[in-house]
Design an enzyme around this catalytic site. Structure first.
Site, mmCIF file in Angstrom:
data_model
loop_
_atom_site.group_PDB
_atom_site.id
_atom_site.type_symbol
_atom_site.label_atom_id
_atom_site.label_comp_id
_atom_site.label_asym_id
_atom_site.label_seq_id
_atom_site.Cartn_x
_atom_site.Cartn_y
_atom_site.Cartn_z
ATOM 1 N N HIS A 139 0.819 -1.212 0.000
ATOM 2 C CA HIS A 139 0.000 0.000 0.000
ATOM 3 C C HIS A 139 0.852 1.261 0.000
ATOM 4 O O HIS A 139 0.426 2.307 -0.517
ATOM 5 C CB HIS A 139 -0.924 0.020 1.214
ATOM 6 C CG HIS A 139 -1.924 -1.098 1.211
ATOM 7 N ND1 HIS A 139 -2.647 -1.454 2.325
ATOM 8 C CD2 HIS A 139 -2.321 -1.961 0.224
ATOM 9 C CE1 HIS A 139 -3.445 -2.467 2.042
ATOM 10 N NE2 HIS A 139 -3.261 -2.792 0.778
ATOM 11 N N HIS A 190 -1.062 -8.122 4.787
ATOM 12 C CA HIS A 190 0.289 -7.576 4.667
ATOM 13 C C HIS A 190 0.332 -6.267 3.888
ATOM 14 O O HIS A 190 1.274 -6.034 3.117
ATOM 15 C CB HIS A 190 1.233 -8.607 4.031
ATOM 16 C CG HIS A 190 1.103 -9.984 4.585
ATOM 17 N ND1 HIS A 190 1.281 -10.269 5.927
ATOM 18 C CD2 HIS A 190 0.758 -11.164 4.001
ATOM 19 C CE1 HIS A 190 1.076 -11.560 6.135
ATOM 20 N NE2 HIS A 190 0.748 -12.121 4.990
ATOM 21 N N CYS A 191 -0.671 -5.437 4.057
ATOM 22 C CA CYS A 191 -0.751 -4.156 3.340
ATOM 23 C C CYS A 191 -0.694 -4.378 1.832
ATOM 24 O O CYS A 191 -0.030 -3.632 1.101
ATOM 25 C CB CYS A 191 0.358 -3.212 3.782
ATOM 26 S SG CYS A 191 0.170 -2.631 5.481
ATOM 27 N N ALA A 192 -1.367 -5.422 1.370
ATOM 28 C CA ALA A 192 -1.408 -5.724 -0.056
ATOM 29 C C ALA A 192 -2.762 -6.336 -0.408
ATOM 30 O O ALA A 192 -2.847 -7.454 -0.912
ATOM 31 C CB ALA A 192 -0.281 -6.685 -0.426
#
Length: 390
Positions: free
Chosen positions: A84, A344-346
């Protein structure tokens, strides 16, 4: 006021900058300390919508100011596997400037999709044809053609979810974040002719402390960029009517410097350098191969991304059939094995791979084969606890 301790702290801070520069094969004047990689990427994205004319330094301007002028008709290109931190700032940039965000897709196997002549664009289901440009070596491949014409390409080098190695040196003129710093020699990325204008990495991924990151950018680009944060330490002259700003890198380091964090980062980079990045990478590949072999022996585990060690660095993300990743992580934690769970910020990548979340095992130069075995042994508790068969 001049004090011995203050002078020593300043010297240590600037010595840390020199250490980072040597690690990158760059000039110390091109190294900016940030609080993390996210801030470095936001600094870059901000520059594209708040361009200022570079200071007159006597050097010929290579056109950096023009490159920072983004608006309708320009394109920002990322990939579908981005963290992100390397997606949301560019989304906001496009919203502010009217530029268009496009991205290189990902295959079902978690590889960048280079086998098609179209690329997703903004808007659900919207796809846009790409006409590859020719080059002395022949036609440009599909992503190369799009990146070549993009105003602001930005790609990852080692994604944090699967750590598949990124699109490599084929991508021209890209602004790039880099998670590969603790795993691979990246000095060629800053070399003249590499096609890379800027690079970002974070301290806690390079054996340093949290709370520090690095933005490296070519000197001409830094001189053309406006300050992201303003205040003390980044000024040239201040009057009540207005202020002028210091030359880079001081221009981008407002406020009290993160001296302690920078010195800690330098110590981590020195350790990696003394160990030898070739040895670090060889160790990483040994760990990666052993991990993938152990997971392949467990049919109830599905690895996300490439199954060859040579296509990955530093981490393996996986899912266990019928068990939520948070539950898998809890079982491993009860056995003394620390992993990361979630998206995982994805989020876009997880949606593309059709999983809500995953478990990620990460390792580094300090990890041993025995610890990988302990991870696999702890993972074997999952089927019994959750009543899985097979």
């Amino acid at each position: 006021m001049v004090r011995q301790l203050a002078e020593e702290a300043t010297d240590a801070f600037e010595a840390a900058r020199e250490t980072v520069a040597r690690f990158l094969g760059a000039d110390a004047g091109e190294v900016v300390f940030t609080k993390n990689g996210t801030e470095g990427l936001n600094l870059l994205a901000y520059a594209f919508s708040k361009r200022r004319r570079p200071r007159r330094t006597g050097r010929r301007d290579p056109g950096w100011a023009q490159r920072l002028r983004l608006g309708p008709g320009d394109e920002v290109v990322v990939t579908e596997m981005e963290h992100h931190a390397n997606l949301v700032p560019w989304q906001e940039l496009c919203r502010r400037t009217g530029a268009t965000l496009r991205w290189i897709g990902v295959t079902d196997d978690g590889e960048l999709d280079v086998r098609t002549d179209t690329m997703p664009g903004q808007g659900a289901g919207d796809r846009h044809p790409v006409r590859p440009r020719s080059s002395p070596s022949g036609p440009r491949s599909w992503p190369d053609a799009r990146l070549e014409r993009a105003s602001a390409p930005s790609t990852t080098s080692a994604p944090t979810r699967r750590r598949r190695r990124g699109p490599g040196r084929r991508c021209p003129r890209r602004r790039r974040r880099c998670q590969s710093a603790p795993h691979l020699d990246i000095t060629d990325l800053t070399a003249e002719g590499s096609g890379i204008d800027a690079l970002v990495f974070t301290g806690h991924k390079t054996l340093g402390p949290s709370g520090v990151g690095v933005l490296w950018a070519r000197r001409g680009l830094l001189e053309a960029m406006p300050p992201f944060l303003t205040g003390g330490s980044m000024i040239e002259v201040v009057r009540m009517e207005g202020s002028t700003y210091a030359a880079p890198p001081a221009r981008f380091e407002a406020g009290v410097p993160m001296a302690a964090q920078a010195v800690g980062l330098a110590a981590g980079l020195d350790y990696l350098t003394e160990t030898g990045l070739d040895l670090v990478h060889a160790h990483d590949q040994q760990l990666m191969g052993h991990t993938l072999d152990l997971l392949a022996d467990r049919p109830w585990v599905r690895v996300l991304g490439p199954e060859r060690a040579s296509r990955r660095v530093g981490a393996v993300a996986f899912v266990v059939d019928g068990v939520h990743p948070h539950d898998v992580g809890q079982v491993l934690d009860d056995s003394g094995v620390a992993v990361r769970t979630g998206h995982h910020c994805a989020w876009p990548l997880h949606r593309r791979l059709r999983v809500p979340a995953s478990t990620r095992a990460s390792f580094g130069v300090y990890t041993t084969l025995e610890e990988i075995d302990a991870f696999a042994e702890a993972l074997d508790r999952v089927p019994g606890i959750f009543g899985m068969t097979g």
